[in-house]
Design an enzyme around this catalytic site. Structure first.
Site, PDB file in Angstrom:
ATOM      1  N   ASP A  51     -48.986 -21.693 -55.343  1.00 36.05           N
ATOM      2  CA  ASP A  51     -48.510 -21.617 -56.489  1.00 36.05           C
ATOM      3  C   ASP A  51     -47.946 -23.222 -56.991  1.00 36.05           C
ATOM      4  O   ASP A  51     -47.577 -23.338 -58.267  1.00 36.05           O
ATOM      5  CB  ASP A  51     -47.599 -20.824 -57.034  1.00 36.05           C
ATOM      6  CG  ASP A  51     -46.199 -20.867 -56.012  1.00 36.05           C
ATOM      7  OD1 ASP A  51     -46.299 -21.786 -55.088  1.00 36.05           O
ATOM      8  OD2 ASP A  51     -45.072 -19.972 -56.376  1.00 36.05           O
ATOM      9  N   ASP A  90     -51.007 -17.357 -53.074  1.00 37.87           N
ATOM     10  CA  ASP A  90     -49.625 -17.387 -53.208  1.00 37.87           C
ATOM     11  C   ASP A  90     -49.632 -16.306 -54.441  1.00 37.87           C
ATOM     12  O   ASP A  90     -50.163 -16.421 -55.397  1.00 37.87           O
ATOM     13  CB  ASP A  90     -49.116 -18.746 -53.868  1.00 37.87           C
ATOM     14  CG  ASP A  90     -48.195 -19.455 -52.881  1.00 37.87           C
ATOM     15  OD1 ASP A  90     -47.672 -18.559 -52.016  1.00 37.87           O
ATOM     16  OD2 ASP A  90     -48.094 -20.616 -53.092  1.00 37.87           O
ATOM     17  N   LYS A 120     -49.542 -14.675 -49.842  1.00 37.81           N
ATOM     18  CA  LYS A 120     -48.378 -15.207 -49.437  1.00 37.81           C
ATOM     19  C   LYS A 120     -47.252 -15.007 -50.538  1.00 37.81           C
ATOM     20  O   LYS A 120     -47.259 -15.101 -51.609  1.00 37.81           O
ATOM     21  CB  LYS A 120     -48.380 -16.727 -49.046  1.00 37.81           C
ATOM     22  CG  LYS A 120     -47.145 -17.487 -48.840  1.00 37.81           C
ATOM     23  CD  LYS A 120     -47.274 -18.776 -48.162  1.00 37.81           C
ATOM     24  CE  LYS A 120     -47.405 -19.824 -49.234  1.00 37.81           C
ATOM     25  NZ  LYS A 120     -46.107 -20.140 -50.110  1.00 37.81           N
ATOM     26  N   GLU A 189     -40.408 -23.949 -44.696  1.00 39.02           N
ATOM     27  CA  GLU A 189     -40.413 -25.209 -45.614  1.00 39.02           C
ATOM     28  C   GLU A 189     -39.148 -25.851 -45.630  1.00 39.02           C
ATOM     29  O   GLU A 189     -38.241 -25.407 -45.906  1.00 39.02           O
ATOM     30  CB  GLU A 189     -40.944 -24.926 -46.742  1.00 39.02           C
ATOM     31  CG  GLU A 189     -41.265 -26.184 -47.876  1.00 39.02           C
ATOM     32  CD  GLU A 189     -41.511 -25.848 -49.222  1.00 39.02           C
ATOM     33  OE1 GLU A 189     -42.191 -24.875 -49.431  1.00 39.02           O
ATOM     34  OE2 GLU A 189     -41.735 -26.746 -50.155  1.00 39.02           O
TER      35      GLU A 189
HETATM   36  O1  KIV Z   1     -47.438 -23.748 -53.212  1.00 40.50           O
HETATM   37  C1  KIV Z   1     -47.664 -24.268 -51.975  1.00 40.50           C
HETATM   38  O2  KIV Z   1     -48.213 -25.256 -52.040  1.00 40.50           O
HETATM   39  C2  KIV Z   1     -46.960 -23.760 -50.990  1.00 40.50           C
HETATM   40  C3  KIV Z   1     -47.021 -24.822 -49.750  1.00 40.50           C
HETATM   41  C4  KIV Z   1     -46.071 -25.970 -50.287  1.00 40.50           C
HETATM   42  C5  KIV Z   1     -46.642 -24.054 -48.381  1.00 40.50           C
HETATM   43  O3  KIV Z   1     -46.380 -22.984 -50.763  1.00 40.50           O
END
Ligand code: KIV
Length: 271
Positions: A51, A90, A120, A189
């Site tokens: 995201d 995401d 995710k 993270e």
């Molecule tokens: O949205 C994203 O790019 C992420 C990564 C930083 C793991 O969640």
């Protein structure tokens, strides 16, 4: 005749096996067909339609505004590009926090309409019921702990997480819960490297770090950051593996001056 063909596609089972064998896992974000094709062909194990597209593609300050429809639109191109890598999408802010039913419905929509392999979600114990329902429905789930950008307004910024013992203990507890619930990966993270190493040893599923040190089972970076396309962003954890931002600027400047000077197109470039 068997309907099964030999597949070189990455699977969640193979990722777990990689952890067991001590083989590091690679992940990069992707948001479009062209770059995802290059990244996939270069051998990355997993592509994340993050995201972070809200920032990188749409120019928003935060990840919060991006919608399920927008994530599906971007994911379709990435899925078409992925010949080898496992594609994770995401779930955007608001798509899994309201109720377990809504979370499962949105996850199913994302997988059905995009063709991606997994979703995710950000968070620990608070979203465990939603994660459990998704896994029961047969949806592969990747967890995300530590700095969870969808909670930026709660955290008040993007600083290092879990520095203090209390937050570190909660993160360890959450990681174990996600692992026991059946998450196939956990992204960690921006947390201290020592904590990330301890978590990676404590859980059976692979951990993927970003700003979490070398003790994770794999690493992820935002593609545009590591290619040097996102020039203003320079956190300590980021290594730029190329300087494509300046290469793009130089190429465009040369194009503009060539058109203005009348040296492009040449006779050879004309019909
Ligand atoms: O949205 C994203 O790019 C992420 C990564 C930083 C793991 O969640």
């Amino acid at each position: 005749m068997s309907v099964h063909t030999q597949s070189t596609r990455m699977t969640t089972t193979r990722l777990r096996q990689m952890k067991q064998e001590g083989e590091k896992i690679t992940m990069l974000t992707s948001y479009d067909y062209t770059l995802a094709s290059l990244v996939d062909a270069a051998g990355v194990d997993t592509l994340l339609v993050g995201d972070s597209a809200s920032n990188i593609v749409c120019g928003n300050q935060y990840t919060l505004p991006i919608t399920v429809d927008e994530m599906i639109f971007l994911s379709k191109g990435v899925v078409r590009a992925a010949k080898h890598a496992l594609v994770i999408v995401d779930m955007p802010f608001g798509s899994y926090q309201v109720s377990e039913e809504e979370a499962v419905r949105n996850a199913i929509r994302i997988l059905k309409e995009s063709g991606a392999d997994a979703v995710k979600l950000e968070g620990g114990e608070e979203i465990l019921p939603a994660i459990r329902h998704m896994i029961q429905a047969g949806i592969p789930v990747c967890g995300h702990l530590g700095l969870t950008p969808q909670s930026v307004n709660q955290f008040g910024g993007f600083g290092l997480r879990a520095k203090e013992d209390k937050e570190a203990a909660k993160l360890m507890h959450d990681a174990k819960l996600l692992d026991e619930a059946g998450c196939f990966l956990i992204v960690l993270e921006k947390i201290p490297a020592r904590l990330a190493t301890e978590v990676s040893k404590a859980v059976s599923c692979p951990t993927i770090g970003i700003g979490a040190g070398a003790g994770c089972d794999g690493q992820v970076l935002v593609l545009h950051d590591m290619l040097g396309l996102n020039q203003g962003f320079k956190p300590k954890f980021l290594r730029r593996f190329a300087e494509l931002g300046s290469a793009v600027t130089q190429a465009v400047e040369t194009y503009v001056s060539s058109v203005r000077e009348g040296t492009f197109p040449s006779a050879d470039e004309s019909y």
